[in-house]
Design an enzyme around this catalytic site. Structure first.
Site, PDB file in Angstrom:
ATOM      1  N   GLY A   1      -0.147   9.589  14.669  1.00 11.84           N
ATOM      2  CA  GLY A   1      -0.859   9.585  15.951  1.00 11.84           C
ATOM      3  C   GLY A   1      -0.249   8.597  16.922  1.00 11.84           C
ATOM      4  O   GLY A   1      -0.239   8.820  18.139  1.00 11.84           O
TER       5      GLY A   1
ATOM      6  N   GLN B   1       2.324  -1.292  43.456  1.00  6.47           N
ATOM      7  CA  GLN B   1       2.905  -2.299  44.358  1.00  6.47           C
ATOM      8  C   GLN B   1       3.870  -1.648  45.350  1.00  6.47           C
ATOM      9  O   GLN B   1       3.854  -1.959  46.545  1.00  6.47           O
ATOM     10  CB  GLN B   1       3.641  -3.356  43.509  1.00  6.47           C
ATOM     11  CG  GLN B   1       4.068  -4.588  44.271  1.00  6.47           C
ATOM     12  CD  GLN B   1       2.875  -5.420  44.736  1.00  6.47           C
ATOM     13  OE1 GLN B   1       1.780  -5.325  44.198  1.00  6.47           O
ATOM     14  NE2 GLN B   1       3.085  -6.212  45.781  1.00  6.47           N
TER      15      GLN B   1
ATOM     16  N   GLY C   1      -0.655  -0.542  50.258  1.00  6.96           N
ATOM     17  CA  GLY C   1      -2.065  -0.179  50.439  1.00  6.96           C
ATOM     18  C   GLY C   1      -2.358   1.239  49.967  1.00  6.96           C
ATOM     19  O   GLY C   1      -3.432   1.519  49.418  1.00  6.96           O
TER      20      GLY C   1
ATOM     21  N   GLU D   1      -5.805   3.773  18.906  1.00  7.09           N
ATOM     22  CA  GLU D   1      -4.915   4.033  17.756  1.00  7.09           C
ATOM     23  C   GLU D   1      -4.157   2.771  17.354  1.00  7.09           C
ATOM     24  O   GLU D   1      -2.986   2.803  16.986  1.00  7.09           O
ATOM     25  CB  GLU D   1      -4.006   5.235  18.042  1.00  7.09           C
ATOM     26  CG  GLU D   1      -4.878   6.471  18.151  1.00  7.09           C
ATOM     27  CD  GLU D   1      -4.196   7.794  18.007  1.00  7.09           C
ATOM     28  OE1 GLU D   1      -3.147   7.847  17.334  1.00  7.09           O
ATOM     29  OE2 GLU D   1      -4.731   8.776  18.535  1.00  7.09           O
ATOM     30  N   GLY D   2      -4.889   1.655  17.443  1.00  6.03           N
ATOM     31  CA  GLY D   2      -4.349   0.343  17.086  1.00  6.03           C
ATOM     32  C   GLY D   2      -3.902  -0.383  18.337  1.00  6.03           C
ATOM     33  O   GLY D   2      -3.065   0.124  19.086  1.00  6.03           O
TER      34      GLY D   2
ATOM     35  N   SER E   1      -2.060  -3.370  20.637  1.00  7.28           N
ATOM     36  CA  SER E   1      -0.663  -3.850  20.573  1.00  7.28           C
ATOM     37  C   SER E   1      -0.525  -4.888  19.467  1.00  7.28           C
ATOM     38  O   SER E   1       0.510  -4.958  18.783  1.00  7.28           O
ATOM     39  CB  SER E   1      -0.254  -4.458  21.919  1.00  7.28           C
ATOM     40  OG  SER E   1      -0.295  -3.455  22.899  1.00  7.28           O
ATOM     41  N   GLU E   2      -1.577  -5.669  19.255  1.00  8.16           N
ATOM     42  CA  GLU E   2      -1.524  -6.696  18.201  1.00  8.16           C
ATOM     43  C   GLU E   2      -1.438  -6.030  16.827  1.00  8.16           C
ATOM     44  O   GLU E   2      -0.702  -6.490  15.948  1.00  8.16           O
ATOM     45  CB  GLU E   2      -2.770  -7.599  18.284  1.00  8.16           C
ATOM     46  CG  GLU E   2      -2.830  -8.489  19.528  1.00  8.16           C
ATOM     47  CD  GLU E   2      -3.130  -7.744  20.849  1.00  8.16           C
ATOM     48  OE1 GLU E   2      -3.699  -6.630  20.790  1.00  8.16           O
ATOM     49  OE2 GLU E   2      -2.796  -8.263  21.914  1.00  8.16           O
TER      50      GLU E   2
HETATM   51  N1  CAA Z   1       0.636   5.228   5.105  1.00  2.62           N
HETATM   52  C1  CAA Z   1       0.043   5.284   3.882  1.00  2.62           C
HETATM   53  N2  CAA Z   1      -0.666   4.250   3.382  1.00  2.62           N
HETATM   54  C2  CAA Z   1      -0.798   3.137   4.136  1.00  2.62           C
HETATM   55  C3  CAA Z   1      -0.215   3.029   5.410  1.00  2.62           C
HETATM   56  C4  CAA Z   1       0.539   4.130   5.885  1.00  2.62           C
HETATM   57  N3  CAA Z   1       1.145   4.131   7.086  1.00  2.62           N
HETATM   58  N4  CAA Z   1      -0.530   1.821   5.930  1.00  2.62           N
HETATM   59  C5  CAA Z   1      -1.279   1.189   4.997  1.00  2.62           C
HETATM   60  N5  CAA Z   1      -1.441   1.990   3.935  1.00  2.62           N
HETATM   61  C6  CAA Z   1      -2.164   1.712   2.690  1.00  2.62           C
HETATM   62  C7  CAA Z   1      -1.560   0.514   1.979  1.00  2.62           C
HETATM   63  O1  CAA Z   1      -0.482   0.904   1.150  1.00  2.62           O
HETATM   64  C8  CAA Z   1      -2.736   0.020   1.164  1.00  2.62           C
HETATM   65  O2  CAA Z   1      -2.909   0.817   0.010  1.00  2.62           O
HETATM   66  P1  CAA Z   1      -3.030   0.180  -1.474  1.00  2.62           P
HETATM   67  O3  CAA Z   1      -3.906  -1.024  -1.395  1.00  2.62           O
HETATM   68  O4  CAA Z   1      -3.596   1.284  -2.287  1.00  2.62           O
HETATM   69  O5  CAA Z   1      -1.638  -0.167  -1.840  1.00  2.62           O
HETATM   70  C9  CAA Z   1      -3.916   0.329   2.045  1.00  2.62           C
HETATM   71  O6  CAA Z   1      -3.491   1.328   2.967  1.00  2.62           O
HETATM   72  C10 CAA Z   1      -4.423  -0.878   2.791  1.00  2.62           C
HETATM   73  O7  CAA Z   1      -3.379  -1.356   3.571  1.00  2.62           O
HETATM   74  P2  CAA Z   1      -3.370  -2.849   4.081  1.00  2.62           P
HETATM   75  O8  CAA Z   1      -3.587  -3.792   2.950  1.00  2.62           O
HETATM   76  O9  CAA Z   1      -2.133  -3.005   4.883  1.00  2.62           O
HETATM   77  O10 CAA Z   1      -4.683  -2.878   5.003  1.00  2.62           O
HETATM   78  P3  CAA Z   1      -5.216  -3.965   5.989  1.00  2.62           P
HETATM   79  O11 CAA Z   1      -6.676  -4.002   5.900  1.00  2.62           O
HETATM   80  O12 CAA Z   1      -4.479  -5.249   5.836  1.00  2.62           O
HETATM   81  O13 CAA Z   1      -4.940  -3.375   7.469  1.00  2.62           O
HETATM   82  C11 CAA Z   1      -4.043  -2.345   9.362  1.00  2.62           C
HETATM   83  C12 CAA Z   1      -3.937  -2.604   7.859  1.00  2.62           C
HETATM   84  C13 CAA Z   1      -2.663  -1.938   9.783  1.00  2.62           C
HETATM   85  C14 CAA Z   1      -4.441  -3.571  10.170  1.00  2.62           C
HETATM   86  C15 CAA Z   1      -5.062  -1.193   9.536  1.00  2.62           C
HETATM   87  O14 CAA Z   1      -6.362  -1.619   9.272  1.00  2.62           O
HETATM   88  C16 CAA Z   1      -5.035  -0.573  10.921  1.00  2.62           C
HETATM   89  O15 CAA Z   1      -4.163   0.246  11.192  1.00  2.62           O
HETATM   90  N6  CAA Z   1      -5.982  -0.932  11.801  1.00  2.62           N
HETATM   91  C17 CAA Z   1      -6.093  -0.304  13.115  1.00  2.62           C
HETATM   92  C18 CAA Z   1      -6.904   0.935  13.029  1.00  2.62           C
HETATM   93  C19 CAA Z   1      -6.739   1.803  14.223  1.00  2.62           C
HETATM   94  O16 CAA Z   1      -5.645   2.182  14.593  1.00  2.62           O
HETATM   95  N7  CAA Z   1      -7.871   2.170  14.830  1.00  2.62           N
HETATM   96  C20 CAA Z   1      -7.854   3.096  15.900  1.00  2.62           C
HETATM   97  C21 CAA Z   1      -8.947   4.100  15.745  1.00  2.62           C
HETATM   98  S1  CAA Z   1      -8.516   5.795  15.922  1.00  2.62           S
HETATM   99  C22 CAA Z   1      -8.342   6.086  17.581  1.00  2.62           C
HETATM  100  O17 CAA Z   1      -8.217   5.212  18.376  1.00  2.62           O
HETATM  101  C23 CAA Z   1      -8.252   7.512  17.929  1.00  2.62           C
HETATM  102  C24 CAA Z   1      -8.569   7.829  19.332  1.00  2.62           C
HETATM  103  O18 CAA Z   1      -9.704   7.985  19.693  1.00  2.62           O
HETATM  104  C25 CAA Z   1      -7.496   8.069  20.304  1.00  2.62           C
END
Ligand code: CAA
Length: 379
Positions: free
Chosen positions: A242, A336, A340, A363-364, A366-367
């Protein structure tokens, strides 16, 4: 490296450009102003194959590659980022995940409608207290034998009121943490499933965003995607793809802003010459053109990685991080350059500037992209 697009990819790009200019441009200001969902436009996008671009023709999709998807997303986002977010969620978060991990029955039941635009899909991960911290799901899917009992609230759901099919992330086994999470297919109309009011947003105002409430919703077991506990991996995988779509959306907002600013700078005169002849404007245009080209290359790299079955978590996150900053910077500069006129609605650039901001948040943030990139670099 071969940077040439194929005949097919160029044809998709041209078709998307033609559609955006002829069908989306007129009315986009009004849709933004009145937060009007682009129902007719989305219907046409379905007919033209933009809603299930990467899905196999067997399920009604276009069978296209991710590069084509990026090209189409850029062209549509240049004109209407509300339409492109609906397109992106439907393609990347719903159709792609369903086709890759759904059962044959689930695919046959949902994909033809989703790809044709007859129905729209939504992806429900974020919660009031779990946005970036996606593993902390409070929504529960209690295993009741042949069904799950779904309870909880989701926030900021794109296509929230207009979707018919929702992929809902929920916790089944809290003791297993993220490995206890499942994704369930929930249909509008299931008893106990309520959509909240449409949010009044800064940008992408044509798309509808709302909360979802689940009160003892009985979801049949056959609506689970993948094995028990696969939900978090599923969510991470669809989000990784995504992010390429949202990167392309940001790219389109940037290039749309740039094209409007370039045109305006050749028409508008100040101090006796078109403002494009002033170095202050030339430097802005040069910066915009350079960063937009760099953003496009990152988007195409991520898409090419996905098409070649290489890992695309890092390249997708890099593309989204850079393209969303480029969208913000370019749209501010476009305002800019317009002076106006840039501050009023008729010139479109103020809308593009408002639309740009969300690409650094959804979808996440920037941080989050920096977390994904640095983990990949350091692992
Ligand atoms: N593919 C497959 N598996 C993955 C993966 C990927 N790309 N990324 C992580 N994983 C797996 C890891 O391997 C891990 O699995 P195991 O423990 O079984 O080995 C598991 O997922 C957990 O991963 P992390 O330990 O890395 O998890 P974390 O809690 O530390 O966080 C994060 C990772 C990247 C911060 C994640 O939480 C994240 O992406 N957060 C942001 C969520 C997001 O994008 N939200 C947006 C909502 S949707 C939206 O916005 C749609 C819209 O309306 C437009």
């Amino acid at each position: 490296m071969d940077f040439q697009l194929t005949e097919e990819q160029l044809a998709v790009q041209a078709a998307a450009r033609e559609f955006a200019q002829t069908e989306l441009w007129a009315g986009v200001i009004e849709r933004d102003e009145h937060q009007k969902f682009p129902a007719e436009q989305i219907k046409k996008m379905g007919e033209l194959g933009f809603l299930g671009m990467m899905v196999s023709p067997e399920y009604g999709g276009g069978g296209m590659d991710t590069v084509s998807y990026v090209l189409a997303m850029e062209e549509i986002s240049k004109v209407d980022a509300s339409c492109s977010v609906i397109m992106s969620v439907n393609n990347s978060l719903v159709c792609w995940g369903l086709e890759k991990y759904g059962t044959e029955e689930q695919k046959r039941k949902y994909l033809p409608g989703l790809t044709s635009g007859e129905i729209i899909g939504a992806f429900a991960l974020s919660e009031p207290e779990a946005g970036s911290d996606a593993t902390s799901q409070r929504t529960t899917a209690e295993d009741k034998g042949d069904y799950y009992l779904l309870n909880g609230t989701k926030n900021w759901i794109t296509n929230g009121t207009t979707a018919s099919v929702y992929l809902v992330v929920a916790q089944t086994n809290p003791e297993l943490k993220h490995r206890g999470i499942n994704v369930l297919i929930v249909e509008k109309g299931m008893e106990g499933f309520v959509q909240g009011p449409k949010e009044n947003k800064l940008g992408i105002r044509g798309s509808d965003t709302c909360s979802l409430m689940f009160n003892d919703v009985k979801v049949p077991k056959e609506n689970r995607i993948g094995e028990d506990g696969f939900g978090f991996k599923f969510a991470m995988q669809v989000l990784a793809g995504g992010r390429i779509g949202i990167a392309a959306q940001a790219l389109g907002i940037a290039s749309g802003s740039y094209e409007l600013a370039l045109k305006y700078s050749k028409e508008r005169k100040a101090f006796g010459v078109p403002i494009s002849q002033h170095q202050a404007i030339q430097f802005k245009l040069a910066d915009m053109a350079t960063t937009i080209d760099a953003a496009r290359l990152l988007c195409l790299q991520a898409a090419a990685d996905k098409d070649a079955h290489r890992d695309y978590a890092k390249s997708g996150a890099m593309a989204k991080l850079f393209a969303s900053k480029t969208a913000m910077d370019s749209s501010v500069e476009a305002v800019q350059i317009h002076g106006g006129y840039g501050f009023v609605k008729e010139y479109h650039v103020e809308r593009l500037m408002r639309d740009a901001k969300i690409t650094q948040i959804y979808e996440g943030t920037s941080e989050i992209q920096k977390i994904v990139i640095s983990r990949e670099i350091l692992k």
